[in-house]
Motif scaffolding. Structure first.
Motif, mmCIF file in Angstrom:
data_model
loop_
_atom_site.group_PDB
_atom_site.id
_atom_site.type_symbol
_atom_site.label_atom_id
_atom_site.label_comp_id
_atom_site.label_asym_id
_atom_site.label_seq_id
_atom_site.Cartn_x
_atom_site.Cartn_y
_atom_site.Cartn_z
ATOM 1 N N ASN A 140 -7.568 11.799 5.063
ATOM 2 C CA ASN A 140 -8.857 11.963 5.728
ATOM 3 C C ASN A 140 -9.890 10.911 5.330
ATOM 4 N N VAL A 141 -9.740 10.324 4.142
ATOM 5 C CA VAL A 141 -10.683 9.303 3.678
ATOM 6 C C VAL A 141 -10.072 7.905 3.749
ATOM 7 N N TRP A 142 -8.854 7.755 3.228
ATOM 8 C CA TRP A 142 -8.231 6.436 3.127
ATOM 9 C C TRP A 142 -7.334 6.091 4.317
ATOM 10 N N GLY A 143 -7.103 7.042 5.208
ATOM 11 C CA GLY A 143 -6.071 6.871 6.233
ATOM 12 C C GLY A 143 -6.310 5.764 7.235
ATOM 13 N N ASP A 144 -7.552 5.332 7.452
ATOM 14 C CA ASP A 144 -7.841 4.288 8.436
ATOM 15 C C ASP A 144 -7.769 2.883 7.854
ATOM 16 N N ILE A 145 -7.574 2.757 6.563
ATOM 17 C CA ILE A 145 -7.490 1.437 5.936
ATOM 18 C C ILE A 145 -6.144 0.795 6.273
ATOM 19 N N GLU A 146 -6.183 -0.496 6.607
ATOM 20 C CA GLU A 146 -4.980 -1.184 7.042
ATOM 21 C C GLU A 146 -4.458 -2.203 6.030
ATOM 22 N N ASP A 147 -5.314 -2.666 5.109
ATOM 23 C CA ASP A 147 -4.900 -3.715 4.178
ATOM 24 C C ASP A 147 -5.595 -3.505 2.840
ATOM 25 N N LEU A 148 -4.958 -3.973 1.790
ATOM 26 C CA LEU A 148 -5.488 -3.778 0.449
ATOM 27 C C LEU A 148 -6.878 -4.393 0.292
ATOM 28 N N ALA A 149 -7.175 -5.438 1.049
ATOM 29 C CA ALA A 149 -8.477 -6.083 0.959
ATOM 30 C C ALA A 149 -9.615 -5.138 1.342
ATOM 31 N N GLU A 150 -9.303 -4.066 2.072
ATOM 32 C CA GLU A 150 -10.328 -3.104 2.484
ATOM 33 C C GLU A 150 -10.585 -2.034 1.432
ATOM 34 N N MET A 151 -9.725 -1.940 0.427
ATOM 35 C CA MET A 151 -9.905 -0.949 -0.639
ATOM 36 C C MET A 151 -10.923 -1.465 -1.652
ATOM 37 N N PRO A 152 -11.648 -0.567 -2.323
ATOM 38 C CA PRO A 152 -12.541 -1.020 -3.396
ATOM 39 C C PRO A 152 -11.761 -1.811 -4.445
ATOM 40 N N SER A 153 -12.334 -2.913 -4.912
ATOM 41 C CA SER A 153 -11.625 -3.794 -5.845
ATOM 42 C C SER A 153 -11.270 -3.083 -7.153
ATOM 43 N N ILE A 154 -12.038 -2.045 -7.519
ATOM 44 C CA ILE A 154 -11.763 -1.333 -8.763
ATOM 45 C C ILE A 154 -10.396 -0.644 -8.720
ATOM 46 N N ILE A 155 -9.921 -0.299 -7.530
ATOM 47 C CA ILE A 155 -8.604 0.340 -7.403
ATOM 48 C C ILE A 155 -7.522 -0.587 -7.955
ATOM 49 N N VAL A 156 -7.534 -1.840 -7.497
ATOM 50 C CA VAL A 156 -6.532 -2.801 -7.953
ATOM 51 C C VAL A 156 -6.742 -3.132 -9.421
ATOM 52 N N GLU A 157 -7.992 -3.258 -9.818
ATOM 53 C CA GLU A 157 -8.285 -3.592 -11.223
ATOM 54 C C GLU A 157 -7.717 -2.536 -12.166
ATOM 55 N N ARG A 158 -7.868 -1.273 -11.812
ATOM 56 C CA ARG A 158 -7.355 -0.206 -12.676
ATOM 57 C C ARG A 158 -5.837 -0.218 -12.732
ATOM 58 N N LEU A 159 -5.203 -0.488 -11.592
ATOM 59 C CA LEU A 159 -3.741 -0.583 -11.589
ATOM 60 C C LEU A 159 -3.267 -1.748 -12.444
ATOM 61 N N GLN A 160 -3.921 -2.893 -12.305
ATOM 62 C CA GLN A 160 -3.544 -4.043 -13.126
ATOM 63 C C GLN A 160 -3.707 -3.734 -14.613
ATOM 64 N N HIS A 161 -4.792 -3.068 -14.952
ATOM 65 C CA HIS A 161 -5.010 -2.733 -16.359
ATOM 66 C C HIS A 161 -3.933 -1.769 -16.861
ATOM 67 N N TYR A 162 -3.614 -0.767 -16.051
ATOM 68 C CA TYR A 162 -2.602 0.201 -16.476
ATOM 69 C C TYR A 162 -1.254 -0.475 -16.705
ATOM 70 N N PHE A 163 -0.807 -1.249 -15.727
ATOM 71 C CA PHE A 163 0.526 -1.837 -15.845
ATOM 72 C C PHE A 163 0.585 -2.945 -16.899
ATOM 73 N N SER A 164 -0.540 -3.551 -17.215
ATOM 74 C CA SER A 164 -0.538 -4.588 -18.247
ATOM 75 C C SER A 164 -0.632 -4.009 -19.654
ATOM 76 N N THR A 165 -1.001 -2.724 -19.770
ATOM 77 C CA THR A 165 -1.235 -2.151 -21.102
ATOM 78 C C THR A 165 -0.370 -0.935 -21.430
ATOM 79 N N TYR A 166 0.334 -0.353 -20.450
ATOM 80 C CA TYR A 166 0.970 0.939 -20.716
ATOM 81 C C TYR A 166 2.136 0.856 -21.691
ATOM 82 N N LYS A 167 2.608 -0.353 -21.980
ATOM 83 C CA LYS A 167 3.680 -0.501 -22.967
ATOM 84 C C LYS A 167 3.176 -1.043 -24.299
ATOM 85 N N GLN A 168 1.881 -1.243 -24.390
ATOM 86 C CA GLN A 168 1.343 -1.793 -25.633
ATOM 87 C C GLN A 168 1.382 -0.772 -26.766
#
Length: 207
Positions: A140-168
């Motif tokens: 209902n909120v995210w369903g009309d988005i077609e490309d990652l560029a339309e998502m808030p940049s913090i979404i990608v930033e948090r994913l990058q942080h998680y995957f870069s640190t979860y094995k530390q």
């Protein structure tokens, strides 16, 4: 190890027993969810049985920021690795997917339909380990988005942080790179490459 009779008699195997795409729209994929936001236990599919197993308890406080699982009938091998500069191998697992939804989904071991938006090209110890980023199809909120560029940049930033640190762990720095982020079109190419790898290595299961 498997035969088609096994799939017909019992519960469908989450990796082998359903299609990567639920219909003709290649931009919508099936996702099998292994972990929830906030999980500090890493759950993973047991490839033989098709059930979820505990892979490990995380040593750190790292927890996935969204639903996390994989796309059925995909496999990360030579075709996926060829798309990732500087790697010769991939991680040898189904292609991972991160799914966002406006509503809380509070259980794992489920399938859903997800709209592909883009992905992160992750290199873990020299192996390609891409993460597809998607939203719940029809959300209902995210369903009309077609490309990652339309998502808030913090979404990608948090994913990058998680995957870069979860094995530390203290005193160790895992060799992980998550600098490359791509949009929908490239994500669909990565999915197609992972499907080709699956067909090459496991297509005999569906002959």
């Amino acid at each position: 190890m498997y035969n088609n009779g096994d799939f017909a008699r019992w519960r469908r195997h989450p990796w082998h027993g359903m299609a990567a795409h639920p219909g003709d729209d290649k931009g919508v994929v099936t996702g099998f969810i292994e972990s929830l936001p906030g999980d500090t236990i890493k759950y993973e599919l047991d490839k033989d049985s098709g059930y979820l197993m505990i892979d490990r308890a995380q040593r750190t406080t790292a927890a996935p920021p969204c639903l996390y699982g994989f796309i059925p009938r995909t496999y990360c091998a030579e075709n996926v690795a060829a798309r990732c500069a500087g790697t010769e191998e991939a991680d040898g697992d189904p292609l991972d997917i991160c799914v966002y939804s406006e509503r809380d989904i509070n259980r794992t071991d489920i399938i859903l339909q997800a709209k592909v938006l883009g992905g992160i090209q992750m290199i873990d110890g020299g192996e390609a380990d891409d993460k597809i980023i998607a939203v719940l199809d029809g959300d209902n909120v995210w369903g009309d988005i077609e490309d990652l560029a339309e998502m808030p940049s913090i979404i990608v930033e948090r994913l990058q942080h998680y995957f870069s640190t979860y094995k530390q762990v203290p005193g160790k720095n895992p060799n992980i790179n998550v600098d490359v982020v791509y949009g929908r079109d490239q994500a669909l190419e990565v999915i197609a490459a992972a499907q080709a790898d699956y067909d090459h290595h496991y297509g005999h299961l569906h002959a």
